[in-house]
Scaffold this motif. Structure first.
Motif, PDB file in Angstrom:
ATOM      1  N   GLY A   1       7.824 -12.385 -25.015  1.00 27.62           N
ATOM      2  CA  GLY A   1       6.708 -11.464 -25.202  1.00 27.62           C
ATOM      3  C   GLY A   1       6.631 -10.339 -24.187  1.00 27.62           C
ATOM      4  N   GLY A   2       7.605 -10.254 -23.299  1.00 26.60           N
ATOM      5  CA  GLY A   2       7.604  -9.173 -22.312  1.00 26.60           C
ATOM      6  C   GLY A   2       6.505  -9.304 -21.274  1.00 26.60           C
ATOM      7  N   ARG A   3       6.149 -10.537 -20.937  1.00 31.48           N
ATOM      8  CA  ARG A   3       5.079 -10.764 -19.972  1.00 31.48           C
ATOM      9  C   ARG A   3       5.613 -11.306 -18.634  1.00 31.48           C
ATOM     10  N   VAL A   4       6.816 -10.900 -18.287  1.00 32.92           N
ATOM     11  CA  VAL A   4       7.400 -11.246 -16.992  1.00 32.92           C
ATOM     12  C   VAL A   4       7.402  -9.978 -16.153  1.00 32.92           C
ATOM     13  N   HIS A   5       6.650  -9.987 -15.062  1.00 31.63           N
ATOM     14  CA  HIS A   5       6.446  -8.775 -14.270  1.00 31.63           C
ATOM     15  C   HIS A   5       6.901  -8.989 -12.825  1.00 31.63           C
ATOM     16  N   ALA A   6       7.748  -8.079 -12.347  1.00 36.03           N
ATOM     17  CA  ALA A   6       8.196  -8.130 -10.954  1.00 36.03           C
ATOM     18  C   ALA A   6       7.172  -7.446 -10.067  1.00 36.03           C
ATOM     19  N   LEU A   7       6.709  -8.155  -9.043  1.00 36.06           N
ATOM     20  CA  LEU A   7       5.907  -7.526  -8.007  1.00 36.06           C
ATOM     21  C   LEU A   7       6.855  -6.889  -6.998  1.00 36.06           C
ATOM     22  N   ASP A   8       6.344  -5.973  -6.203  1.00 35.51           N
ATOM     23  CA  ASP A   8       7.204  -5.321  -5.233  1.00 35.51           C
ATOM     24  C   ASP A   8       7.843  -6.374  -4.313  1.00 35.51           C
ATOM     25  N   PRO A   9       9.133  -6.237  -4.004  1.00 36.88           N
ATOM     26  CA  PRO A   9       9.796  -7.226  -3.133  1.00 36.88           C
ATOM     27  C   PRO A   9       9.140  -7.381  -1.762  1.00 36.88           C
ATOM     28  N   GLY A  10       8.379  -6.372  -1.330  1.00 31.94           N
ATOM     29  CA  GLY A  10       7.696  -6.456  -0.043  1.00 31.94           C
ATOM     30  C   GLY A  10       6.329  -7.101  -0.115  1.00 31.94           C
ATOM     31  N   THR A  11       6.013  -7.755  -1.234  1.00 34.18           N
ATOM     32  CA  THR A  11       4.730  -8.436  -1.368  1.00 34.18           C
ATOM     33  C   THR A  11       4.848  -9.829  -0.749  1.00 34.18           C
ATOM     34  N   TRP A  12       4.204 -10.010   0.409  1.00 35.92           N
ATOM     35  CA  TRP A  12       4.328 -11.252   1.174  1.00 35.92           C
ATOM     36  C   TRP A  12       3.162 -12.175   0.856  1.00 35.92           C
TER      37      TRP A  12
ATOM     38  N   ILE B   1     -10.148  -6.428  -2.794  1.00 29.76           N
ATOM     39  CA  ILE B   1     -10.140  -7.418  -3.859  1.00 29.76           C
ATOM     40  C   ILE B   1     -11.105  -7.010  -4.968  1.00 29.76           C
ATOM     41  N   ALA B   2     -12.282  -6.542  -4.594  1.00 29.13           N
ATOM     42  CA  ALA B   2     -13.269  -6.113  -5.587  1.00 29.13           C
ATOM     43  C   ALA B   2     -12.746  -4.950  -6.416  1.00 29.13           C
ATOM     44  N   ALA B   3     -12.043  -4.013  -5.768  1.00 25.45           N
ATOM     45  CA  ALA B   3     -11.496  -2.861  -6.493  1.00 25.45           C
ATOM     46  C   ALA B   3     -10.413  -3.311  -7.479  1.00 25.45           C
ATOM     47  N   ALA B   4      -9.577  -4.265  -7.048  1.00 27.65           N
ATOM     48  CA  ALA B   4      -8.532  -4.775  -7.936  1.00 27.65           C
ATOM     49  C   ALA B   4      -9.146  -5.519  -9.119  1.00 27.65           C
ATOM     50  N   ARG B   5     -10.211  -6.280  -8.854  1.00 25.90           N
ATOM     51  CA  ARG B   5     -10.873  -6.999  -9.951  1.00 25.90           C
ATOM     52  C   ARG B   5     -11.474  -6.023 -10.961  1.00 25.90           C
ATOM     53  N   LYS B   6     -12.045  -4.936 -10.478  1.00 28.18           N
ATOM     54  CA  LYS B   6     -12.626  -3.941 -11.382  1.00 28.18           C
ATOM     55  C   LYS B   6     -11.541  -3.315 -12.250  1.00 28.18           C
ATOM     56  N   ARG B   7     -10.396  -3.024 -11.668  1.00 27.36           N
ATOM     57  CA  ARG B   7      -9.302  -2.460 -12.452  1.00 27.36           C
ATOM     58  C   ARG B   7      -8.879  -3.409 -13.561  1.00 27.36           C
ATOM     59  N   LEU B   8      -8.791  -4.692 -13.226  1.00 32.02           N
ATOM     60  CA  LEU B   8      -8.401  -5.683 -14.228  1.00 32.02           C
ATOM     61  C   LEU B   8      -9.457  -5.816 -15.326  1.00 32.02           C
ATOM     62  N   ALA B   9     -10.729  -5.815 -14.921  1.00 33.05           N
ATOM     63  CA  ALA B   9     -11.803  -5.913 -15.910  1.00 33.05           C
ATOM     64  C   ALA B   9     -11.823  -4.691 -16.816  1.00 33.05           C
ATOM     65  N   ASP B  10     -11.628  -3.511 -16.224  1.00 30.75           N
ATOM     66  CA  ASP B  10     -11.608  -2.280 -17.018  1.00 30.75           C
ATOM     67  C   ASP B  10     -10.460  -2.275 -18.028  1.00 30.75           C
ATOM     68  N   ALA B  11      -9.380  -2.973 -17.679  1.00 26.49           N
ATOM     69  CA  ALA B  11      -8.225  -3.060 -18.575  1.00 26.49           C
ATOM     70  C   ALA B  11      -8.331  -4.266 -19.510  1.00 26.49           C
ATOM     71  N   GLN B  12      -9.492  -4.911 -19.511  1.00 25.18           N
ATOM     72  CA  GLN B  12      -9.765  -6.065 -20.364  1.00 25.18           C
ATOM     73  C   GLN B  12      -8.800  -7.228 -20.097  1.00 25.18           C
ATOM     74  N   ARG B  13      -8.483  -7.418 -18.817  1.00 17.76           N
ATOM     75  CA  ARG B  13      -7.624  -8.541 -18.432  1.00 17.76           C
ATOM     76  C   ARG B  13      -8.419  -9.663 -17.791  1.00 17.76           C
TER      77      ARG B  13
ATOM     78  N   ASP C   1      -1.745  -4.097 -10.441  1.00 20.27           N
ATOM     79  CA  ASP C   1      -0.775  -3.132 -10.951  1.00 20.27           C
ATOM     80  C   ASP C   1       0.050  -3.721 -12.086  1.00 20.27           C
ATOM     81  N   ALA C   2       0.540  -4.952 -11.871  1.00 17.64           N
ATOM     82  CA  ALA C   2       1.423  -5.581 -12.856  1.00 17.64           C
ATOM     83  C   ALA C   2       0.724  -5.820 -14.177  1.00 17.64           C
ATOM     84  N   LEU C   3      -0.551  -6.196 -14.134  1.00 19.06           N
ATOM     85  CA  LEU C   3      -1.256  -6.566 -15.363  1.00 19.06           C
ATOM     86  C   LEU C   3      -1.962  -5.392 -16.034  1.00 19.06           C
ATOM     87  N   THR C   4      -1.969  -4.247 -15.403  1.00 12.87           N
ATOM     88  CA  THR C   4      -2.647  -3.089 -16.001  1.00 12.87           C
ATOM     89  C   THR C   4      -1.703  -1.931 -16.307  1.00 12.87           C
ATOM     90  N   SER C   5      -0.435  -2.043 -15.903  1.00 15.36           N
ATOM     91  CA  SER C   5       0.504  -0.947 -16.136  1.00 15.36           C
ATOM     92  C   SER C   5       1.169  -1.070 -17.519  1.00 15.36           C
TER      93      SER C   5
END
Length: 336
Positions: A304-315, A197-209, A332-336
């Motif tokens: 605005g193109g802000r509809v993002h599909a997560l992987d179908p295997g995301t439970w 979770i911490a790693a994912a948060r850092k990725r989002l922060a680095d991407a200014q999300r 992934d969805a918010l930084t890609s």
């Protein structure tokens, strides 16, 4: 068995290594080969707790004379929890469904016995496995709990707890860890999750999300009509969003599972957010049925193109592996 998606495969490798570290000392035992659970070893080669132990659950308290080794899981969440603890269950309800939907973490061994559906497991099959512990959920087994408890001591939890599914997931993992004598493994699994979770948060922060508003949903077709369910704060994704530095845009009323069923017009209050969703590959209503509707096309996140599909295997309703995958997929969805 379907091949886990890219994100799930990466998580599988990381978590499987931790699970193997827990079970390596006893790998190959007769019980494990028979799907009867992992030997009683804690991380680092230490013996797991032995002797009587008591676990609190929805039906009160259950005392076991010693840690359980032959465990039947009647809910996917608890099958995943056992794998996170390094324990191979003796039986699991609806293994085919588990393989399809719960793609985070290591796979169930071929020796694990399918005991029927989650809604109506075969009591005869469960009994024939001679379990020393059964783990089930309130939504599945409220009516037949006594029958299950007659077969073996039965723990009942509520993965859809109104108090918060994320905290319920964590506390239930710890309680199951106690029941199988693997408290240290439970702590290690939660620590690993926190790191993800911490790693994912850092990725989002680095991407200014950081601080971004997000709506998390799932969709499917019923009787020829598209159904959209939005996840509230009480769900696992709802509990994860603030830890990821994000805000849940949805404030609707939760149903018994922590979701709000809405029509397209009902999404208007959150149209300024980013919509993240899960749908089956062969039933992606967000990519097929909904875009045919002018109301959908006029929503701001659609335009605005802000509809993002997560992987179908995301439970959205699992244990530590699934929860880590949810965090990774959101990032992934918010930084890609």
């Amino acid at each position: 068995m379907r091949t886990p998606p890219r994100a799930a495969r990466a998580l599988t490798a990381l978590f499987a290594a931790a699970a193997l570290a827990v079970t390596a000392a006893g790998c190959g035992s007769a019980a494990e080969e028979a799907g009867g659970g992992a030997p009683r070893k804690a991380p680092g080669g230490k013996e797991a707790a032995s002797g009587p132990l008591t676990v609190t659950h929805l039906k009160g308290t259950t005392t076991l004379e010693e840690p359980a080794t032959r465990v039947v899981a009647l809910e996917w969440t608890y099958a995943e929890d056992l794998l996170a603890l390094g324990v191979s269950p003796a039986g699991v309800a609806d293994i085919k469904g588990y393989d399809q939907w719960v793609t985070g973490g290591p796979r169930l061994a071929p020796s694990v016995k399918d005991v029927g559906t989650r809604q109506a497991p075969s009591l005869e099959t469960v009994k024939a496995l001679k379990p020393d512990l059964i783990i089930t959920s309130k939504v599945r087994s409220e009516a037949n709990y006594d029958q299950l408890d007659d077969i073996a001591p039965t723990l009942m939890f509520d993965p859809y707890s109104a108090e918060g599914e994320y905290q319920e997931m964590r506390s239930t993992l710890e309680k199951i860890g106690t029941a199988v004598g693997r408290q240290e493994a439970a702590g290690a699994a939660l620590k690993e999750l926190d790191g993800k979770i911490a790693a994912a948060r850092k990725r989002l922060a680095d991407a200014q999300r950081d601080g971004a508003e997000v709506t998390v949903a799932r969709g499917y077709t019923t009787d020829g009509a598209a159904v959209v369910e939005v996840l509230t704060d009480s769900t696992i994704p709802g509990g994860l969003l603030p830890q990821l530095g994000l805000r849940n845009a949805w404030a609707g009323k939760a149903d018994a599972y922590g979701m709000s069923k809405v029509d397209i017009e009902g999404l208007k209050p959150v149209e300024k957010s980013s919509l993240l969703y899960v749908a089956a590959k062969d039933d992606d209503v967000f990519a097929t049925a909904l875009p045919k509707n002018a109301l959908w096309r006029n929503l701001d996140f659609a335009k605005g193109g802000r509809v993002h599909a997560l992987d179908p295997g995301t439970w959205f309703f699992g244990g530590p592996f699934s929860t880590a995958l949810v965090a990774d997929e959101i990032a992934d969805a918010l930084t890609s």
